[in-house]
Design a protein around this motif. Structure first.
Motif, PDB file in Angstrom:
ATOM      1  N   UNK A  81      13.569  -2.651   6.226  1.00  0.00           N
ATOM      2  CA  UNK A  81      14.422  -3.525   7.021  1.00  0.00           C
ATOM      3  C   UNK A  81      13.628  -4.700   7.576  1.00  0.00           C
ATOM      4  N   UNK A  93      -2.650  -7.059  15.859  1.00  0.00           N
ATOM      5  CA  UNK A  93      -2.749  -8.165  14.909  1.00  0.00           C
ATOM      6  C   UNK A  93      -1.630  -8.029  13.880  1.00  0.00           C
ATOM      7  N   UNK A  95      -1.927  -7.811  10.686  1.00  0.00           N
ATOM      8  CA  UNK A  95      -2.282  -6.764   9.729  1.00  0.00           C
ATOM      9  C   UNK A  95      -1.987  -5.380  10.278  1.00  0.00           C
ATOM     10  N   UNK A  96      -2.309  -5.178  11.553  1.00  0.00           N
ATOM     11  CA  UNK A  96      -2.032  -3.873  12.171  1.00  0.00           C
ATOM     12  C   UNK A  96      -0.532  -3.623  12.237  1.00  0.00           C
ATOM     13  N   UNK A  99       0.768  -2.608   8.752  1.00  0.00           N
ATOM     14  CA  UNK A  99       0.421  -1.218   8.434  1.00  0.00           C
ATOM     15  C   UNK A  99       1.237  -0.245   9.272  1.00  0.00           C
ATOM     16  N   UNK A 100       1.363  -0.553  10.584  1.00  0.00           N
ATOM     17  CA  UNK A 100       2.084   0.358  11.467  1.00  0.00           C
ATOM     18  C   UNK A 100       3.540   0.481  11.050  1.00  0.00           C
ATOM     19  N   UNK A 101       4.178  -0.674  10.820  1.00  0.00           N
ATOM     20  CA  UNK A 101       5.593  -0.631  10.434  1.00  0.00           C
ATOM     21  C   UNK A 101       5.763   0.124   9.124  1.00  0.00           C
ATOM     22  N   UNK A 103       3.775   2.483   7.864  1.00  0.00           N
ATOM     23  CA  UNK A 103       3.532   3.919   8.044  1.00  0.00           C
ATOM     24  C   UNK A 103       4.662   4.579   8.808  1.00  0.00           C
ATOM     25  N   UNK A 104       5.292   3.837   9.722  1.00  0.00           N
ATOM     26  CA  UNK A 104       6.393   4.430  10.485  1.00  0.00           C
ATOM     27  C   UNK A 104       7.556   4.798   9.562  1.00  0.00           C
ATOM     28  N   UNK A 105       7.725   4.050   8.453  1.00  0.00           N
ATOM     29  CA  UNK A 105       8.839   4.401   7.581  1.00  0.00           C
ATOM     30  C   UNK A 105       8.380   5.263   6.409  1.00  0.00           C
ATOM     31  N   UNK A 113       0.933  -4.799  -0.863  1.00  0.00           N
ATOM     32  CA  UNK A 113       0.739  -5.420   0.443  1.00  0.00           C
ATOM     33  C   UNK A 113      -0.322  -6.517   0.349  1.00  0.00           C
ATOM     34  N   UNK A 124      -3.905 -12.145   8.451  1.00  0.00           N
ATOM     35  CA  UNK A 124      -3.501 -10.906   9.133  1.00  0.00           C
ATOM     36  C   UNK A 124      -4.368 -10.568  10.344  1.00  0.00           C
ATOM     37  N   UNK A 125      -5.352 -11.407  10.648  1.00  0.00           N
ATOM     38  CA  UNK A 125      -6.277 -11.055  11.724  1.00  0.00           C
ATOM     39  C   UNK A 125      -5.888 -11.635  13.075  1.00  0.00           C
TER      40      UNK A 125
END
Ligand SMILES: Nc1ncnc2c1ncn2[C@@H]1O[C@H](COP(=O)(O)OP(=O)(O)O)[C@@H](O)[C@H]1O
Ligand SMILES: [Mg+2]
Lengths: 299, 523
Positions: A81, A93, A95-96, A99-101, A103-105, A113, A124-125
Motif C-alpha cells: 500500500x 532515515x 532507508x530504515x 526496510x521497516x515498512x 518487514x512489517x508486511x 529494493x 536513503x541516508x
C-alpha cells in the motif's frame, strides 16, 4: 476468474458528510485499474475501506477472496500500500523506513529494493523529516513496489513526483503487471491513467459514475470538432449527436460530437462543402470534465 | 520594524486558536490556588494546629518538596500557602508558559503552517513575538487570579507580590521555551528540553534549600527560588523579582538572535546522514515502537538518574540534620518510618516515580500522535493488527519505564550509599523505586485506554499524575478522605516493607483490556 476486488453498494458517512453513497468497484486479476475522481470524491475513503482501516456502513467488500475488516492481517501480507499522504518517522532515515515498512508486511525483495532506490534516485541516508514531498513519496513507493505482493494499492502514487520519476513509476508498474500482479491506483491526473490503465472507474461524490475498459469508455465521449464550410453551416446544430454548437463570423463552426453519430454529421458537413476540418480525439480530460461538469450543473 | 510586521494579526490568530486551551490552563491554575487556600483551612480549622505541619515541611524531604520555609516557624494560613503550596502553583504556571510558546512557534513551524504565514506579509520575528505576548499575557492573567486566591489572607501587598512571583515564573519559562524552540527541530524535542529545564530548576532549588536553611547560593540558580526568595507573607521584599525580569529579557533576546541565524524549519544542530538500511533488529511493530521511543528513554533515564544522584548525595546532611532537630520533631519524623534517611529517600523515590509516570504518558501519547500524523495508517495497512499496534506502544512504554525506574533507583541508591559509606543501602532503594512500577503500569493502561477511545482525550491522563502528586505530598496534611487517596495509583505502592501494592496491577490489567477492546471496535 474471480475478481481481486469486489465492492458493491459501499456507504460511508463522516458526521454529515456522505463520503461514499452506494459505490461499486470491481478489479480483475492482472489488470491495472484506475480510480478517477476529483478531490473529495471518496477515493481515499474507498481505499481505506478496502484495507480494513475504515468500516463501511453498508455494502459488501471482498478483497483477495477475504473480508478486509476481519482478515486484515492475513490479507495485508498479500498486498502493498502507498498512502495518499505520506508522512515518515522524523527520526528514521529513508532507508530504515523502507526496510521497516517492508518487514512489517512480511519482507521485501532486497534486489528489487536496491534497484528501485537506484532508479528513483533516492538518497536513503537522510532523516525522514528532511525529505521533500516528492522524496517522501519515493520512500513509500519503493517500500511498496519492492514487495512481492499480489496486489498493489496506491492512493495518488505520483503526487509530488517530477515527470522523469513519473515515467519511471509507469515503467515499474508495467513490469509488475507483466508478472501478472494486479494494481489499483487512484488519481486525478488523467494523462497518467490514459497511459497506464486497462480499466477505469470514475467516482464523483461517492458514487460510481462510469466504469469499464478504457477503450470502451472512449466511445461514450465526444470529440471536439472545428470546421469551416463554403455554405452556411447553421443547420448542423440541429442534428442529433451535436452539442455546444457555435458559429463564428468567418464561417467557422465549433461543436462537440457524440461518437455514434460521426457518420451522419460528417455527411451533412460534406454536403455544405468542407474547407477545413479539425477533430480532436476524445481525451479522458474531456470525459472527466463532462462528467464532473454535469454533476455540478445538476446540483 | 518590518521584521515585526503582522504581529498583531498573528496574535489574534493565536488567541483565537488557543482560546479554549489557554482559558482552561489559566482557569485550572487559578483553581488550584483557590483550592489549596481552601484545603489548608478545611484541614486545620484552628490556625494554631498548623504547627503539626512543621514535622513534614522542616525535614529535608519536606524542604525539597516545598521551599525555603520562610515564616514557617510560626505558621499561619498565609505562610503555609506561600511556603508549601505556592511551589506547585508556580510549577503549573511554568508548564503553561512553556507549552504556550512551543505551541505557537516550533509546533507551527514543524507542521508547515509558518511557511504559509511567512510567505505572507509577516516579519521574521512576528510569530515569536506573538507567542511571547500570548505566554506573558497568560502568565500575568494567572498572576492576577492568584492575587484573588490569596486576597482572603488580608494583606493586599503580599497577595500582589505572590501573584507577581507566579507571573514571573511563567514568563521566565516561556523565555526558556522560546530558546528551546530555536534549538530543537521538533516541537516534541523543544518541549522535552523546556521540561528538562523545569525539572532541573525544581531539583536545583530543592538541593540548594536543603544545603542551608532558607536557601544557599545553589538555590539562586533556579527561577523557582527567585519567586520564593521574595518571602511573601513573611518578610516581603520585591527585589528578587528583578532577576527573572532581566533573565527573561536575555532569553527572549537570545531566542531572537538564534532565530535570525537559522533557516525556516531547521534547528541549530546540523543534520548528519544516517544509516541506509534498517538494522536487522528493527523488524516488527514492537521493535519499531522501541526504536521510536529510544531517544526519549535515554533522555529521561539520564534526567531521572541524575536527579536521583543529586537528591541521594544529600543523605549525609539529612542524617546530620537529625542531630540538630528539636526533640519533638525527631519523634514526629522517626515515627513515620523509623529511619530518617529512609523516609527522605522514600519521598524522593515517590518523586522519581512521578517523573517515570510522566515519561510513560509521553510514550503512550505516541499512539495518538502517530494516528494524527497518518503513520498509524501505513503500519496498520501492513500485516499488523490493531491490537498488536496498541500493544507495541504499551510494551515500549513499559520497557522504557523499567529502564527509567532502574536509572532513578540506582542513582538514588548509589548516591545514598556513597554519601553514608554504606553499600547495603543501594538495593533496598532500587527495590523501593521498582515498587512504583505497577502504579506506572496503571498510568500506562489509562493513557492507552484514552488514546484508543478518543485520541483527543489522551491528555486527560496527566490528571492522574497531577492527582498522584497532590495526594502523595499533601493527602495526609489536608486529611483527604481515604477514597480520594485511593484514587491515586501511587497511593498503595509505597516502599517495600510498608504496604503491599496489590491493587494497581489488577487495575492496569483492566485498563489494558479496555484499551484493546475499544481499539478493535472503533469506526
Ligand atoms: N476522517 C474524516 N472525517 C470527516 N470527513 C472525512 C474524513 N475522511 C474523508 N472525509 C470526507 O469524505 C469525503 C471524501 O474524502 P476522500 O475519500 O479523502 O476524497 P479523495 O481521496 O477522493 O480526495 C470528503 O468530503 C472528505 O472531506
Ligand atoms: Mg485522497
Amino acid at each position: 476468474m474471480t475478481a481481486v476486488i469486489e465492492a458493491s453498494g459501499l456507504v460511508k458517512t463522516f458526521g454529515r458528510t456522505r463520503a461514499l453513497d452506494g459505490f461499486d468497484l470491481t478489479v480483475q486479476p492482472g489488470e491495472v485499474a484506475a480510480f478517477l475522481g476529483p478531490n473529495g470524491a471518496g477515493k481515499s475513503t474507498t481505499i481505506r475501506i478496502l484495507l480494513g482501516l475504515l468500516r463501511a456502513e453498508a455494502g459488501a467488500v471482498t478483497l483477495l477472496g477475504g473480508d478486509p475488516w476481519r482478515d486484515a492481517v492475513a490479507l495485508h501480507r498479500r498486498l502493498a500500500y502507498v498512502p495518499g499522504d505520506v508522512t515518515l518517522w522524523p527520526t528514521l532515515t529513508g532507508g530504515e523506513a523502507i526496510d521497516t515498512l517492508g518487514r512489517l508486511r512480511g519482507g521485501l525483495n532486497e534486489a528489487r529494493k536496491r534497484e528501485l532506490i537506484e532508479r528513483f534516485d533516492l538518497d536513503p541516508r537522510k532523516k525522514g523529516r528532511t525529505y521533500s514531498k516528492g522524496n517522501r513519496q519515493k520512500v513509500a513507493l519503493i517500500a511498496a513496489l519492492a514487495a512481492d505482493a499480489e496486489l498493489y494499492v496506491m492512493d495518488e502514487p505520483t503526487s509530488g513526483l517530477d515527470p522523469l520519476m513519473e515515467a519511471e513509476f509507469q515503467k515499474v508498474v508495467r513490469e509488475l503487471t507483466g508478472e501478472g500482479r494486479t494494481v489499483l491506483l487512484s488519481s486525478h491526473i488523467l494523462a497518467e491513467v490514459e497511459k497506464l490503465c486497462d480499466t477505469v472507474t470514475i467516482i464523483r461524490d461517492g458514487v460510481t459514475v462510469q466504469s469499464g475498459r478504457l477503450a470502451d469508455l472512449r466511445h461514450l465521449t465526444r470529440s471536439a470538432v472545428t470546421a469551416r464550410t463554403r455554405d452556411d453551416a447553421a443547420g448542423i446544430g440541429e442534428l442529433a449527436g451535436v452539442h455546444d454548437f457555435a458559429s463564428g463570423a468567418d464561417g467557422l463552426v465549433t461543436f462537440s460530437l457524440d461518437g455514434d453519430h460521426t457518420a451522419d454529421v460528417m455527411a451533412a458537413l460534406a454536403a455544405r462543402g468542407i474547407v477545413a476540418l479539425e477533430s480532436a480525439p476524445p481525451s479522458l480530460e474531456a470525459m472527466f470534465l463532462s462528467e464532473y461538469g454535469t454533476a455540478k450543473a445538476s446540483k | 520594524m518590518s521584521a515585526f510586521a503582522g504581529t498583531g494579526m498573528l496574535l489574534r490568530v493565536a488567541l483565537r486558536k488557543d482560546r479554549v486551551r489557554l482559558s482552561v490552563w489559566v482557569g485550572l491554575v487559578v483553581l488550584l490556588a483557590f483550592y489549596c487556600v481552601d484545603a489548608v483551612k478545611a484541614a486545620y480549622p484552628n490556625e494554631g494546629d498548623l504547627a503539626a505541619l512543621l514535622g513534614f515541611v522542616q525535614g529535608p524531604a519536606g524542604v525539597a518538596m516545598t521551599g525555603p520555609g520562610y515564616g514557617l516557624d510560626t505558621p499561619t494560613y498565609a505562610t503555609v500557602f506561600a511556603g508549601v503550596y505556592a511551589l506547585y502553583v508556580y510549577l503549573a504556571v511554568a508548564f503553561m508558559g512553556a507549552t504556550a510558546v512551543v505551541r505557537h512557534t516550533r509546533a507551527d513551524e514543524e507542521s508547515g503552517r509558518s511557511e504559509l504565514i511567512g510567505a505572507g506579509a509577516v516579519g521574521r520575528f512576528a510569530p515569536l513575538t506573538a507567542a511571547g505576548v500570548v505566554a506573558m499575557g497568560a502568565s500575568l492573567v494567572t498572576g492576577v487570579g492568584i492575587v484573588g486566591a490569596t486576597w482572603s489572607y488580608g494583606s493586599a501587598a503580599d497577595a500582589w507580590l505572590l501573584g507577581a512571583c507566579a507571573a514571573s515564573v511563567g514568563i521566565v519559562f516561556a523565555g526558556i521555551a522560546a530558546v528551546a524552540a530555536q534549538l530543537a527541530e521538533r516541537a516534541r524535542s523543544a518541549m522535552s528540553m523546556a521540561s528538562a529545564v523545569i525539572g532541573a530548576a525544581v531539583v536545583v532549588r530543592g538541593v540548594g534549600d536543603i544545603m542551608r536553611e532558607h536557601g544557599s547560593w545553589l538555590s539562586w540558580f533556579s527561577p523557582f527560588a527567585w519567586a520564593q526568595q521574595t518571602r511573601p507573607f513573611a518578610e516581603p521584599r520585591w527585589w528578587p523579582l528583578l532577576v527573572p525580569v532581566v533573565v527573561a529579557a536575555c532569553l527572549w533576546a537570545a531566542s531572537a538572535v538564534l532565530l535570525a541565524r537559522r533557516d525556516m524549519g531547521a534547528g541549530l544542530v546540523a543534520q548528519r546522514p544516517g544509516r541506509s538500511h534498517a538494522s536487522r533488529w528493527l523488524a516488527g511493530p514492537y521493535s519499531l515502537a522501541l526504536r521510536l521511543e529510544r531517544g526519549s528513554i535515554i533522555g529521561w533515564s539520564l534526567g531521572v538518574g541524575f536527579s536521583g544522584l543529586l537528591y541521594g548525595s544529600l543523605a549525609a546532611s539529612v542524617q546530620e540534620s537529625l542531630a540538630n532537630l528539636p526533640q519533638n520533631l525527631k519523634t514526629v519524623l522517626l515515627a513515620q518510618d523509623g529511619d530518617l534517611v529512609d523516609a527522605y529517600a522514600a519521598t524522593m523515590a515517590f518523586f522519581d516515580a512521578l517523573l517515570v509516570a510522566c515519561f510513560a504518558i509521553v510514550a503512550v501519547h505516541r499512539l495518538a500522535s502517530e494516528e494524527a500524523a497518518g503513520r498509524a495508517e501505513v503500519v496498520l495497512a501492513a500485516a499488523v493488527s490493531r491490537r498488536t499496534w496498541v500493544g507495541a506502544s504499551v510494551v515500549a512504554a513499559l520497557v522504557g519505564s523499567v529502564v527509567v525506574t532502574l536509572a532513578g533507583g540506582l542513582g538514588l541508591g548509589i548516591a545514598v550509599g556513597a554519601s553514608l559509606g554504606d553499600s547495603s543501602r543501594v538495593w533496598p532503594l532500587v527495590l523501593a523505586q521498582a515498587a512504583y512500577l505497577p502504579a506506572v503500569a496503571v498510568v500506562i493502561g489509562v493513557t492507552a485506554a484514552l488514546a484508543s477511545a478518543r485520541p483527543r482525550w489522551v491528555s486527560a491522563a496527566w490528571a492522574l499524575v497531577g492527582w498522584g502528586m497532590f495526594a502523595g505530598f499533601f493527602g495526609q496534611l489536608v486529611s483527604l478522605p481515604q477514597a480520594a487517596l485511593n484514587a491515586s495509583p501511587f497511593h498503595s505502592s509505597t516502599s517495600p516493607g510498608l504496604r503491599s501494592s496489590r491493587s494497581p496491577p489488577l487495575r492496569s490489567w483492566r485498563c489494558w483490556r479496555r484499551a484493546r477492546r475499544s481499539w478493535a471496535s472503533r469506526w
